[in-house]
Design a protein around this motif. Structure first.
Motif, mmCIF file in Angstrom:
data_model
loop_
_atom_site.group_PDB
_atom_site.id
_atom_site.type_symbol
_atom_site.label_atom_id
_atom_site.label_comp_id
_atom_site.label_asym_id
_atom_site.label_seq_id
_atom_site.Cartn_x
_atom_site.Cartn_y
_atom_site.Cartn_z
ATOM 1 N N TYR A 73 0.933 -1.090 0.054
ATOM 2 C CA TYR A 73 -0.139 -0.122 -0.118
ATOM 3 C C TYR A 73 0.899 1.209 0.150
ATOM 4 C CZ TYR A 73 -3.609 -3.146 0.965
ATOM 5 O OH TYR A 73 -4.664 -4.400 0.925
ATOM 6 N N THR A 74 2.339 1.250 0.176
ATOM 7 C CA THR A 74 3.023 2.146 0.097
ATOM 8 C C THR A 74 4.133 1.798 -0.668
ATOM 9 O OG1 THR A 74 4.019 2.040 2.236
ATOM 10 C CG2 THR A 74 2.373 3.522 2.161
ATOM 11 N N MET A 75 5.239 2.694 -1.038
ATOM 12 C CA MET A 75 6.304 2.447 -1.748
ATOM 13 C C MET A 75 7.381 1.752 -0.839
ATOM 14 S SD MET A 75 6.894 5.786 -4.338
ATOM 15 C CE MET A 75 6.863 7.031 -2.972
ATOM 16 N N THR A 76 8.259 0.923 -1.425
ATOM 17 C CA THR A 76 9.443 0.367 -0.915
ATOM 18 C C THR A 76 10.683 1.146 -1.398
ATOM 19 O OG1 THR A 76 10.016 -0.956 -2.907
ATOM 20 C CG2 THR A 76 8.368 -1.922 -1.421
ATOM 21 N N ALA A 77 11.833 0.690 -0.624
ATOM 22 C CA ALA A 77 12.964 1.498 -0.934
ATOM 23 C C ALA A 77 13.430 1.173 -2.357
ATOM 24 C CB ALA A 77 14.064 0.593 -0.250
ATOM 25 N N ARG A 78 13.059 -0.019 -3.125
ATOM 26 C CA ARG A 78 13.368 -0.025 -4.643
ATOM 27 C C ARG A 78 12.630 0.592 -5.095
ATOM 28 N NH1 ARG A 78 13.716 -6.304 -6.561
ATOM 29 N NH2 ARG A 78 15.208 -5.981 -5.117
ATOM 30 N N ASP A 79 11.242 0.900 -4.878
ATOM 31 C CA ASP A 79 10.380 2.015 -5.630
ATOM 32 C C ASP A 79 10.942 3.424 -5.536
ATOM 33 O OD1 ASP A 79 8.528 -0.020 -6.126
ATOM 34 O OD2 ASP A 79 7.487 0.440 -4.322
ATOM 35 N N ALA A 80 11.556 3.753 -4.362
ATOM 36 C CA ALA A 80 12.051 5.135 -4.061
ATOM 37 C C ALA A 80 13.392 5.046 -5.151
ATOM 38 C CB ALA A 80 12.512 5.056 -2.494
ATOM 39 N N VAL A 81 14.341 4.202 -5.154
ATOM 40 C CA VAL A 81 15.413 4.262 -6.170
ATOM 41 C C VAL A 81 14.740 4.567 -7.413
ATOM 42 C CG1 VAL A 81 17.275 3.162 -7.132
ATOM 43 C CG2 VAL A 81 16.860 2.964 -4.537
ATOM 44 N N GLU A 82 13.805 3.718 -7.829
ATOM 45 C CA GLU A 82 13.290 4.077 -9.190
ATOM 46 C C GLU A 82 12.551 5.514 -9.369
ATOM 47 O OE1 GLU A 82 11.794 3.825 -13.364
ATOM 48 O OE2 GLU A 82 13.323 2.744 -12.277
ATOM 49 N N LEU A 83 11.926 5.912 -8.424
ATOM 50 C CA LEU A 83 11.186 7.486 -8.465
ATOM 51 C C LEU A 83 12.316 8.312 -8.282
ATOM 52 C CD1 LEU A 83 8.747 8.815 -8.565
ATOM 53 C CD2 LEU A 83 8.682 8.529 -5.921
ATOM 54 N N CYS A 84 13.457 8.364 -7.822
ATOM 55 C CA CYS A 84 14.707 9.205 -7.579
ATOM 56 C C CYS A 84 15.035 9.195 -9.133
ATOM 57 C CB CYS A 84 15.445 8.806 -6.616
ATOM 58 S SG CYS A 84 15.066 9.416 -5.257
ATOM 59 N N ARG A 85 15.206 8.091 -9.742
ATOM 60 C CA ARG A 85 15.773 8.052 -11.177
ATOM 61 C C ARG A 85 14.899 8.947 -12.072
ATOM 62 N NH1 ARG A 85 15.025 5.798 -15.990
ATOM 63 N NH2 ARG A 85 12.908 4.912 -15.131
ATOM 64 N N VAL A 86 13.625 8.777 -11.889
ATOM 65 C CA VAL A 86 12.919 9.560 -12.692
ATOM 66 C C VAL A 86 12.517 11.129 -12.373
ATOM 67 C CG1 VAL A 86 10.236 9.675 -13.104
ATOM 68 C CG2 VAL A 86 11.198 7.540 -13.196
ATOM 69 N N LEU A 87 12.363 11.368 -10.978
ATOM 70 C CA LEU A 87 12.363 12.503 -10.450
ATOM 71 C C LEU A 87 13.820 13.525 -10.518
ATOM 72 C CD1 LEU A 87 9.871 12.295 -7.520
ATOM 73 C CD2 LEU A 87 9.405 13.079 -9.767
ATOM 74 N N ARG A 88 14.689 12.930 -10.397
ATOM 75 C CA ARG A 88 15.879 13.464 -10.009
ATOM 76 C C ARG A 88 15.892 14.637 -9.210
ATOM 77 N NH1 ARG A 88 19.069 10.026 -12.154
ATOM 78 N NH2 ARG A 88 20.827 11.312 -12.431
ATOM 79 N N PRO A 89 15.213 14.380 -8.014
ATOM 80 C CA PRO A 89 15.498 15.357 -6.929
ATOM 81 C C PRO A 89 16.868 15.802 -6.423
ATOM 82 C CG PRO A 89 14.919 13.471 -5.784
ATOM 83 C CD PRO A 89 14.798 13.317 -7.421
ATOM 84 N N GLN A 90 17.002 16.912 -5.926
ATOM 85 C CA GLN A 90 18.216 17.405 -5.174
ATOM 86 C C GLN A 90 18.547 16.577 -3.937
ATOM 87 O OE1 GLN A 90 20.615 19.515 -6.420
ATOM 88 N NE2 GLN A 90 21.951 19.722 -4.699
ATOM 89 N N THR A 91 17.382 16.435 -3.424
ATOM 90 C CA THR A 91 17.288 15.728 -1.934
ATOM 91 C C THR A 91 16.241 14.995 -1.802
ATOM 92 O OG1 THR A 91 18.647 17.401 -1.027
ATOM 93 C CG2 THR A 91 17.626 15.994 0.496
#
Length: 263
Positions: free
Chosen positions: A198-216
């Protein structure tokens, strides 16, 4: 106005300070020990309390409430402080339930906070889905929030809300430049619904950071409850396997300590 002060209080709850603005996300201030029902036979124990008491908060200008119907995002103590905030911003359905000084936003709708001598904050609701496809009717509406103001150097401050990684979240990258991302993680699961998350995992967070490219990118919503399946140690192992360009963007905030970031 490029600096933002963030205090991770615990779970999804954070105090965000921009100039003289004081914003509070998903207020959860109940003590640990109680079991909460989330509907459809799901429930969970709270195992850790907040790093600071609600009574020690400064005056709150706005509560950013991703959703009002789950106790790990709005508990009894958090609900009790809502009337003291100048405004509560949440889903349209949540605004109908809460009433009072509540603004309900659909995904991609926006509202503003304005005051003399303060930067105007624009708050845009972003899509979230609190479970697998077709689960919205069961899990209810959730939104995230993107905060923008004049003087930001890297882009919006984004709060994902309780969501899985799906196309609606990916579209945030197409519409908003993200500087700082507060990611609701924890890989939430319940025994009664098996492997469904029901929420993101660490692996999802890595993939999302690849897409979003946030500074932090800042993990929140990962500790203090039995239904959070991925705590910090588990997520750190996953993050350690990510490319260096992604690892360098992930920052853990010490709970209860105010951290100054460049937005």
């Amino acid at each position: 106005m490029s600096d933002v002060h963030i205090t991770h209080i615990g779970g999804p709850t954070a105090l965000i300070e921009v100039g003289e603005w004081r914003l509070l996300t998903d207020p959860t201030f109940d003590p640990p020990g109680r079991r909460y029902s989330f509907g459809l036979g799901t429930s969970s124990h709270k195992t850790a309390g907040p790093a600071m008491a609600a009574s020690s908060l400064p005056p709150i200008d706005a509560v950013l409430l991703t959703h009002d119907h789950h106790g790990d995002n709005l508990d009894d103590s958090g609900r009790g402080l809502l009337p003291s905030a100048k405004v509560v911003i949440t889903t349209v359905a949540g605004a109908r339930r809460l009433g009072g000084r509540t603004r309900g936003l659909k995904p991609w709708a926006a509202t503003k906070l304005e005051a003399p001598g303060q930067p105007t904050l624009e708050i845009t609701a972003t899509p979230a889905r609190h479970g697998p496809p077709l689960s919205r009717a069961l899990t209810g509406d959730v939104i995230g929030f993107a905060l923008t103001w004049k003087g930001q150097r890297h882009g919006a401050l984004w709060i994902s809300g309780d969501t899985v990684l799906y196309e609606g979240v990916r579209r945030v990258a197409d519409r908003i430049q993200i500087g700082t991302a507060l990611l609701h993680l924890g890989g939430v699961r319940f025994p009664i619904t098996g492997p469904i998350r029901y929420t993101m995992t660490a692996r999802d967070a890595v993939e999302l950071c690849r897409v979003l490219r946030p500074q932090t990118a800042i993990p929140i919503h990962y500790e203090g409850w039995h239904h959070f399946q991925q705590g910090r140690h588990t997520m750190e192992r996953e993050f350690a396997r990510a490319p260096e360009d992604i690892r360098s963007r992930i920052h853990w905030l010490p709970v209860g300590v105010t951290t100054v970031l460049t937005a």
